[in-house]
Scaffold this motif. Structure first.
Motif, PDB file in Angstrom:
ATOM      1  N   ALA A 188       1.199  -0.981  -0.096  1.00  0.00           N
ATOM      2  CA  ALA A 188      -0.018  -0.370   0.042  1.00  0.00           C
ATOM      3  C   ALA A 188       0.673   1.345  -0.072  1.00  0.00           C
ATOM      4  O   ALA A 188       0.377   2.004  -0.948  1.00  0.00           O
ATOM      5  CB  ALA A 188      -1.325  -0.155   1.226  1.00  0.00           C
ATOM      6  N   LEU A 189       1.540   1.569   0.730  1.00  0.00           N
ATOM      7  CA  LEU A 189       2.595   2.851   0.879  1.00  0.00           C
ATOM      8  C   LEU A 189       3.828   2.680  -0.458  1.00  0.00           C
ATOM      9  O   LEU A 189       3.446   4.056  -0.919  1.00  0.00           O
ATOM     10  CB  LEU A 189       4.181   2.719   2.263  1.00  0.00           C
ATOM     11  N   GLN A 190       3.713   1.515  -1.235  1.00  0.00           N
ATOM     12  CA  GLN A 190       4.347   1.643  -2.843  1.00  0.00           C
ATOM     13  C   GLN A 190       3.590   2.214  -3.226  1.00  0.00           C
ATOM     14  O   GLN A 190       4.619   2.332  -4.605  1.00  0.00           O
ATOM     15  CB  GLN A 190       5.607   0.138  -2.783  1.00  0.00           C
ATOM     16  N   GLN A 191       2.636   2.203  -3.374  1.00  0.00           N
ATOM     17  CA  GLN A 191       1.809   2.229  -4.240  1.00  0.00           C
ATOM     18  C   GLN A 191       1.402   4.236  -4.566  1.00  0.00           C
ATOM     19  O   GLN A 191       0.570   5.283  -5.041  1.00  0.00           O
ATOM     20  CB  GLN A 191       0.277   2.496  -4.597  1.00  0.00           C
ATOM     21  N   LEU A 192       2.134   5.703  -3.223  1.00  0.00           N
ATOM     22  CA  LEU A 192       1.834   6.397  -3.306  1.00  0.00           C
ATOM     23  C   LEU A 192       3.225   7.051  -3.194  1.00  0.00           C
ATOM     24  O   LEU A 192       3.611   6.517  -3.604  1.00  0.00           O
ATOM     25  CB  LEU A 192       2.126   6.746  -1.285  1.00  0.00           C
ATOM     26  N   PRO A 193       2.709   8.399  -4.074  1.00  0.00           N
ATOM     27  CA  PRO A 193       3.335   8.900  -4.412  1.00  0.00           C
ATOM     28  C   PRO A 193       4.972   9.212  -4.044  1.00  0.00           C
ATOM     29  O   PRO A 193       4.953   9.380  -3.112  1.00  0.00           O
ATOM     30  CB  PRO A 193       2.786  10.270  -4.109  1.00  0.00           C
ATOM     31  N   PRO A 194       5.992   9.495  -5.150  1.00  0.00           N
ATOM     32  CA  PRO A 194       7.405   9.013  -4.041  1.00  0.00           C
ATOM     33  C   PRO A 194       7.747  10.156  -3.600  1.00  0.00           C
ATOM     34  O   PRO A 194       8.712  10.828  -2.393  1.00  0.00           O
ATOM     35  CB  PRO A 194       8.247   9.017  -4.791  1.00  0.00           C
ATOM     36  N   ASP A 195       7.155  11.383  -4.312  1.00  0.00           N
ATOM     37  CA  ASP A 195       7.741  12.781  -3.137  1.00  0.00           C
ATOM     38  C   ASP A 195       7.151  13.138  -2.025  1.00  0.00           C
ATOM     39  O   ASP A 195       5.680  12.346  -2.161  1.00  0.00           O
ATOM     40  CB  ASP A 195       7.382  13.956  -4.497  1.00  0.00           C
ATOM     41  N   ALA A 196       7.483  13.730  -1.564  1.00  0.00           N
ATOM     42  CA  ALA A 196       6.918  13.879   0.327  1.00  0.00           C
ATOM     43  C   ALA A 196       6.165  14.624   0.101  1.00  0.00           C
ATOM     44  O   ALA A 196       5.182  14.482   0.895  1.00  0.00           O
ATOM     45  CB  ALA A 196       8.015  14.316   0.925  1.00  0.00           C
ATOM     46  N   PRO A 197       5.642  16.272  -0.187  1.00  0.00           N
ATOM     47  CA  PRO A 197       4.502  16.888  -0.395  1.00  0.00           C
ATOM     48  C   PRO A 197       3.455  16.325  -0.555  1.00  0.00           C
ATOM     49  O   PRO A 197       2.682  16.444  -0.511  1.00  0.00           O
ATOM     50  CB  PRO A 197       5.075  17.944  -1.511  1.00  0.00           C
ATOM     51  N   ARG A 198       3.398  14.905  -1.771  1.00  0.00           N
ATOM     52  CA  ARG A 198       2.174  14.678  -1.771  1.00  0.00           C
ATOM     53  C   ARG A 198       1.793  13.793  -0.438  1.00  0.00           C
ATOM     54  O   ARG A 198       0.663  13.209  -0.196  1.00  0.00           O
ATOM     55  CB  ARG A 198       2.657  14.070  -3.436  1.00  0.00           C
ATOM     56  N   TRP A 199       2.896  13.191  -0.436  1.00  0.00           N
ATOM     57  CA  TRP A 199       3.027  11.975   0.560  1.00  0.00           C
ATOM     58  C   TRP A 199       1.975  12.716   2.436  1.00  0.00           C
ATOM     59  O   TRP A 199       0.968  12.358   2.490  1.00  0.00           O
ATOM     60  CB  TRP A 199       3.969  11.206   1.143  1.00  0.00           C
ATOM     61  N   GLU A 200       2.914  14.063   2.787  1.00  0.00           N
ATOM     62  CA  GLU A 200       1.915  14.606   3.920  1.00  0.00           C
ATOM     63  C   GLU A 200       0.659  15.171   3.027  1.00  0.00           C
ATOM     64  O   GLU A 200       0.022  14.861   3.961  1.00  0.00           O
ATOM     65  CB  GLU A 200       2.994  15.587   3.506  1.00  0.00           C
ATOM     66  N   GLN A 201       0.247  15.716   1.800  1.00  0.00           N
ATOM     67  CA  GLN A 201      -1.247  16.705   1.717  1.00  0.00           C
ATOM     68  C   GLN A 201      -2.360  14.765   2.368  1.00  0.00           C
ATOM     69  O   GLN A 201      -3.234  14.866   2.606  1.00  0.00           O
ATOM     70  CB  GLN A 201      -1.263  16.089   0.568  1.00  0.00           C
ATOM     71  N   ALA A 202      -1.436  13.604   1.704  1.00  0.00           N
ATOM     72  CA  ALA A 202      -2.199  12.190   1.991  1.00  0.00           C
ATOM     73  C   ALA A 202      -2.280  12.141   3.328  1.00  0.00           C
ATOM     74  O   ALA A 202      -3.823  11.406   3.772  1.00  0.00           O
ATOM     75  CB  ALA A 202      -1.660  11.253   0.601  1.00  0.00           C
ATOM     76  N   LEU A 203      -1.714  12.205   3.700  1.00  0.00           N
ATOM     77  CA  LEU A 203      -1.756  11.694   5.367  1.00  0.00           C
ATOM     78  C   LEU A 203      -3.151  12.923   6.385  1.00  0.00           C
ATOM     79  O   LEU A 203      -2.958  12.479   6.877  1.00  0.00           O
ATOM     80  CB  LEU A 203      -0.526  11.325   6.082  1.00  0.00           C
ATOM     81  N   ALA A 204      -2.194  14.147   5.748  1.00  0.00           N
ATOM     82  CA  ALA A 204      -2.585  15.229   6.710  1.00  0.00           C
ATOM     83  C   ALA A 204      -4.421  14.887   6.131  1.00  0.00           C
ATOM     84  O   ALA A 204      -5.070  15.128   6.907  1.00  0.00           O
ATOM     85  CB  ALA A 204      -2.612  16.273   5.901  1.00  0.00           C
TER      86      ALA A 204
END
Length: 234
Positions: A106-122
């Protein structure tokens, strides 16, 4: 233990569940870290002591969590998997299987760039909080009617906020939402629809009007295609 840079905002944790117990996951300097307290809380006593002993020498991650004054210890998933591989206990194999088969894909499907990760988590954290509060309030206040409650959730994300702030709002609805393809199946199903006769009649009239307009346009196009083109003047 590596300490976070106070000038770099850190996203809220992503909460996963293993056997009904929460496990918080954060991105720390490009690595996936799991909160040590959460892993220890779901581990049996012998496995808990073994993980503490094996991971004591590994530099952990200092994770900043909401409502905590001091950073919390986190374990990189690579180090945690190595420690679980060295254990022959069934609980360790089950936890490792959960990490490999569910968490990492599931985590490997997330965008590799940190801003998109942070946006998704938030936004995921905010959505979960809003829905949890709505369900709790509905069950406590509405009695048996909570099963028929519906909400519309709106989410916004402010990337320029110091802590990547996500904010949302729930609006209670008196009707349910469904896709257009599922609407006909729902109405024609064995239980039918809870809509009144007048509502169903208005829906049928609207559908007939749309079909009539489309049929009329198709007739115009067919008629125009059948008309012979005017011969040019000799």
């Amino acid at each position: 233990m590596t300490h976070p840079d106070p000038n770099i905002p850190q996203a809220p944790p992503l909460t996963l569940y293993y056997q009904g117990k929460p496990v918080r996951v954060l991105l720390h300097h490009g690595h996936c870290c799991l909160l040590a307290d959460d892993i220890l809380a779901l581990s049996p006593p012998r496995l808990r002591h073994q993980l503490q002993r094996q991971l004591a020498e590994y530099p952990g991650c200092a994770l900043t969590l909401p409502q905590h004054d001091s950073p919390q210890c986190g374990w990189p998933e690579t180090a945690l998997q190595r420690a679980l591989q060295q254990s022959k206990r069934p609980a360790a194999r089950q936890l490792q299987h959960w990490l490999q088969q569910q968490v990492l894909p599931a985590l490997q499907q997330l965008p590799p760039d940190a801003p998109r990760w942070e946006q998704a988590l938030a936004m995921a954290a905010e959505a979960g909080q809003q829905i949890s509060h709505a369900v709790l309030k509905a069950v406590l206040e509405h009695g048996s009617d909570w099963q028929h409650s519906h909400w519309l959730l709106t989410l916004n994300y402010t990337a320029s906020h110091p802590r990547r702030h996500a904010h949302g709002r729930l609006v209670a609805l008196n009707s349910s939402a469904t896709s257009l393809q599922a609407l006909a199946q729902h109405i024609a199903g064995p239980d039918g629809s809870a809509s009144r006769n007048g509502e169903l009649l208005r829906l049928a009239m609207a559908c007939h009007q749309q079909l009539a307009k489309r049929t009329e346009k198709q007739a115009w196009r067919a008629e125009a295609a059948e008309q012979p083109r005017a011969n040019p003047a000799a």
